[in-house]
Each structure stands twice: as structure tokens, then as C-alpha cells.
Design an enzyme around this catalytic site. Sequence first.
Site, mmCIF file in Angstrom:
data_model
loop_
_atom_site.group_PDB
_atom_site.id
_atom_site.type_symbol
_atom_site.label_atom_id
_atom_site.label_comp_id
_atom_site.label_asym_id
_atom_site.label_seq_id
_atom_site.Cartn_x
_atom_site.Cartn_y
_atom_site.Cartn_z
ATOM 1 C CG ASP A 154 -49.081 -3.205 2.522
ATOM 2 O OD1 ASP A 154 -50.040 -2.950 3.266
ATOM 3 O OD2 ASP A 154 -49.004 -4.253 1.866
ATOM 4 C CE1 TYR A 156 -49.756 -12.487 0.132
ATOM 5 C CE2 TYR A 156 -51.644 -11.215 0.886
ATOM 6 C CZ TYR A 156 -51.097 -12.171 0.050
ATOM 7 O OH TYR A 156 -51.895 -12.810 -0.868
#
Length: 648
Positions: free
Chosen positions: A301, A385
Site C-alpha cells: 500500500d 481498508y
Amino acid sequence: MTLNAESEALVGVSHPLDPLSRVEIARAVAILKEGPAAAESFRFISVELREPSKDDLRAGVAVAREADAVLVDRAQARSFEAVVDLEAGTVDSWKLLAENIQPPFMLDEFAECEDACRKDPEVIAALAKRGLTNLDLVCFEPWSVGYFGEDNEGRRLMRALVFVRDEADDSPYAHPIENFIVFYDLNAGKVVRLEDDQAIPVPSARGNYLPKYVGEARTDLKPLNITQPEGASFTVTGNHVTWADWSFRVGFTPREGLVLHQLKFKDQGVDRPVINRASLSEMVVPYGDTAPVQAKKNAFDSGEYNIGNMANSLTLGCDCLGEIKYFDGHSVDSHGNPWTIENAICMHEEDDSILWKHFDFREGTAETRRSRKLVISFIATVANYEYAFYWHLFLDGSIEFLVKATGILSTAGQLPGEKNPYGQSLNNDGLYAPIHQHMFNVRMDFELDGVKNAVYEVDMEYPEHNPTGTAFMAVDRLLETEQKAIRKTNEAKHRFWKIANHESKNLVNEPVAYRLIPTNGIQLAARDDAYVSKRAQFARNNLWVTAYDRTERFAAGEYPNQATGADDGLHIWTQKDRNIVDTDLVVWYTFGMHHVVRLEDWPVMPRQNIGFMLEPHGFFNQNPTLNLPTSTSTTQTGEADTCCHTDK
């Protein structure tokens, strides 16, 4: 823009470590567009401060404001790095990167991919065969493609997972279109492949959390107000912060998000350096499912998505409580336009229970001091998320890094009634969420009472002479080289690590030190020969220590997007096996969450805490908080009460 407008470029800059302002970003882009990046085919990946060398900062010499830029030329399908002198208006370095290097994705590239997928005739036809004709309700979620042995050189690829909504506000993650993936080439500007395999019925049961779906909110919780009638205890000048005995500078980058610089603690009137620079270095989320789509989920990420660019604009009362100081984050879109994430970073104080207490039963007296902490945070949304990243500074010199994971599970579809052994069924309609991990690495450039530091591993051991069987001791072992400092946690030995300075001694003539308490010290679950293990080798061990090199910034390497992992990263740098005793060193700690999904994680996940502590270990000669005032609170009438207000 006038390229020699030095004063305009330096608007808002008061220190060499201040992040680039919007004006400076625009200036860097203009310089590049009037130079080597003039073609319309160039896309900007990042434009950020080129930090001055530590030697120049220590010497206090004047340094030019410079920008590091990363670009992609879609026409050539090649990537470039540039260094721009903002004061001189020149491009001082222009470097063509290797053909296999792919920089992180930009936010507008995600939108481009989704738009192209929605308009592609083959995708439209394939969805229609599955009975999905309202494209407005279909959600294409771009992911990185990773690396699984394919030859994707020269192709800048995204793969879109596909979900569908029942209506505009419906959660798409309740309705995954399993075994349906769209591959999009950003350089070519087109869909290049569609994988449309075994059709599994789309789960129809909803999974919503918005108030209009869940009904009335409960009313039995009374207000809990945070008040600081005299204001906050911190002082902010530009990006410089002082609070209690702490001082530091706040930074922000598109790749890392929040950065702390020059962290110092004032002890007996002297500012003692602790950490020169600290930030999130990398993270990876590997999934443990064997299903075709799920097996290839392993997002980096930070290195693939530029997690700083995904920072939320934080709001008072929701994300942060109390007397708040916000810092904006500045970045650039792929066309070179500067943009601002307002309130990207939040800073506030929190009460932290008791700091120390003792009741003298002989005298019948008690002394209590309450703790508080300074919280510096940012929250990033990465598709489904949310990751909230926190640095906590405590009055006793302790430091905590905490990740609070929340948001929505990445879901998958199975046949109704099936029970996938690699995940948790979320309903009886074919929806499940695979088991996965969240692995983080934090980079800490220590400067504990000076540049020359060393690291010890401390284990519990039993002495040979132990007649009662109750003796145990802490034994220090100096980690001398980079290879010897590649370590794993060991709870059975109560292991921790000490960062020490041999040239600075405490009251009992021992080197001053901080200790790293390795909580959440898990390792990557995938086999060593798995592609994700080769790419995320930083997550196979918990501790890494390297001799400082300003080019070694990110645990998985500078460009992990589509990378094999064979050329860059901690596992490559530490092969040099450099000396790490009494030298300028960097400590890298890997920790994580082994996420065995539970029903309670659906439809939105309650926060899970993941992190570690740094504590002074002989850094001070005694408890540094003895000068705290007696703990009191103010009642609702404004009168000072002893310790707390009670109803008798």
C-alpha cells in the site's frame, strides 16, 4: 510562471526540512515541463522535497531548495527520476530508469482505470452474460498486479476486481463478482485482458452500515466532552513543535504520509537527540486463500499506491478530539497540478491514565501523577481498508507507533452453502472474507545522543548456578554487522532490542539507550519460495539494522510495483554486511496483524490496534517525570478537585 521567481517559490518555507509548498510543487513542474518533460505523454508520479544531507543540516549551512520528481512517459513506456533546483530554476539530474521499473500509481490513474473498464465493449458484454447490465451500479476496484512470473516489462498494469451495488449507497463489498478480473494498461490506455472464469452467483444479501440501513442510534450514552480551557500545551511554529520536553518537526510525503524529523527530549535543560527521522517505510497485505482471484492479492500500500496521497482530510469530533492542530499535505496529480489534502495530519493531547502512583501505608499518604500523550496522526483509505497511523509521545520519554486498522473486509464469492477453509463465511448467501495479514515496516534513523549508535539484542537466560531454580537474567549481545542484525522476535526469551550510544554514559557508567519492545512481532506466513515472500522479504524478519545510506529509504525497495524483489530492498542492502557498531545506523522494525476474519468484522470492522513501543533504558538517570504537578481535575463548576470528581 516566472522560473526565476525565487521569493515566490519559497512562500511559507522557514526550514530546510519543511515539505514543499504548493507554489514550490508548481514551480518544479513548470521547470520540468519547460525542459525534459515537455511532451504531453509525461505523467507525474510524485514531486516532493529532496531533503538536505544530514551533514549540511548539522552544520547549519545554507542549502538550496530542491525537489525530487518521478515521472512516467507513456509514449516511451519508461520512467524517469529528476532533481530540480527550485532557486536556480534548473533540472540538475534527469535519469532514465530501467525498463522493468514501475513507479507507484496515482489517484487519477485509479479513476482512469475504472472509467475505461466501464466503457470497454468486451467487459460490458461479459457482464451482460452474467445478468449485469446497469453499469452505473458496477464498481471496478483497481489493484496492482504484483509479480507472479509474468513478463510485463514496459506495461504499466492495473487489475480491477469487480463488485456490484443494489443501489447508490449500497456496500459493493457484499456483492463481489467472483472470478472476473479486468487488466488495464495505463501506458497503452486500454483494457488488455479479461479473465472471466467459473461464474459463481453474486451474493445478494446486503452488508450495510449507514444509519439509514441500520435504524435508530442508541441513546443511552451520555456526552463525554474533552475540554482544555487554557488551550493545548504544545507550541507550533511552522512545522516545528514543542510539547513538554519533546521537540520535533512534522513532515509529509506522498509515499510515507506523516514523517517525524529531529525528535529531541529536553533533559536538565539540554535538548538530547533521539531519532533523526521516523516514518512508515512499507506495508504489504498478503492473502492466504488459494482461490484464483484471491491468491494474487498482495498489495504494497505504500510502495505501489503512495499511501500519503490517500490521506483523509480529518475532522474535529470524529477523527480527533480536543484542542487540535492540523497540518495540510501537498502533492501533485499525474498531469502536474498541485493539490492539497487539507487537515491531512492531526495533532492533539490525550489523557493516558496514571503515569505513576504510590500509597505509603505507613504514613497513610498517596502520590499520583497522571500521564498524557501527544498524538500525531494521519488516516489513509486504501480502497476498502482504513489505516490510521499514530505516533504517541509520552511525558516519560517513551514513544509508541500505532496502526489502527478498520474499514471493510476485502470479500470474495463462493457457492451458497460452501465453507471455504481459507476464510470466514459472512452469511449463508455465498459471501466470505479470506484470511490475510497486514505487515508494516517502520524506518527509524536513530541519533541517540549523537550519530554513533549501536544495537544490542537482549534475551532472558538462566545462569548455570541456579540452586533454587528461580534465577534468570537479561543478557545483552552486541549486533556487530548487518547480517547479524537480521533478527526475529522470541517471546519465550522475552527478547527486546536496545539502541545505545557508547560515547554517552549515564549515572552508573552504562551507555545510554532506548529499547524497542517488539509487540505484534509476527512474520510473513507465505512460504519462502512464494512470489510475495521474494518481493516482501522485509516481512520475513522483524529487525533489520543498516548503516545509514540516504538512498536506502524503503524496506521493499524504491519501486516495488510489478517488481520481482531480486534487485532492491533490505535483503539486498544487508548483503554488504556493513559494520553497525558506533556508527550512523538505521533501525527497521517489521510487525503486523494476522487477520483471521470473524463475523464481528462485518459489515465494517471494529478498530484493531497494531504497533510497538520505544522506551528509555538508562537514557535518564532517574524517572524524568518527578517534576509533574500533583494530579487534579476541574469539576463542572470550575473548582479544582483532588484527582477526580466523585458522587458520594
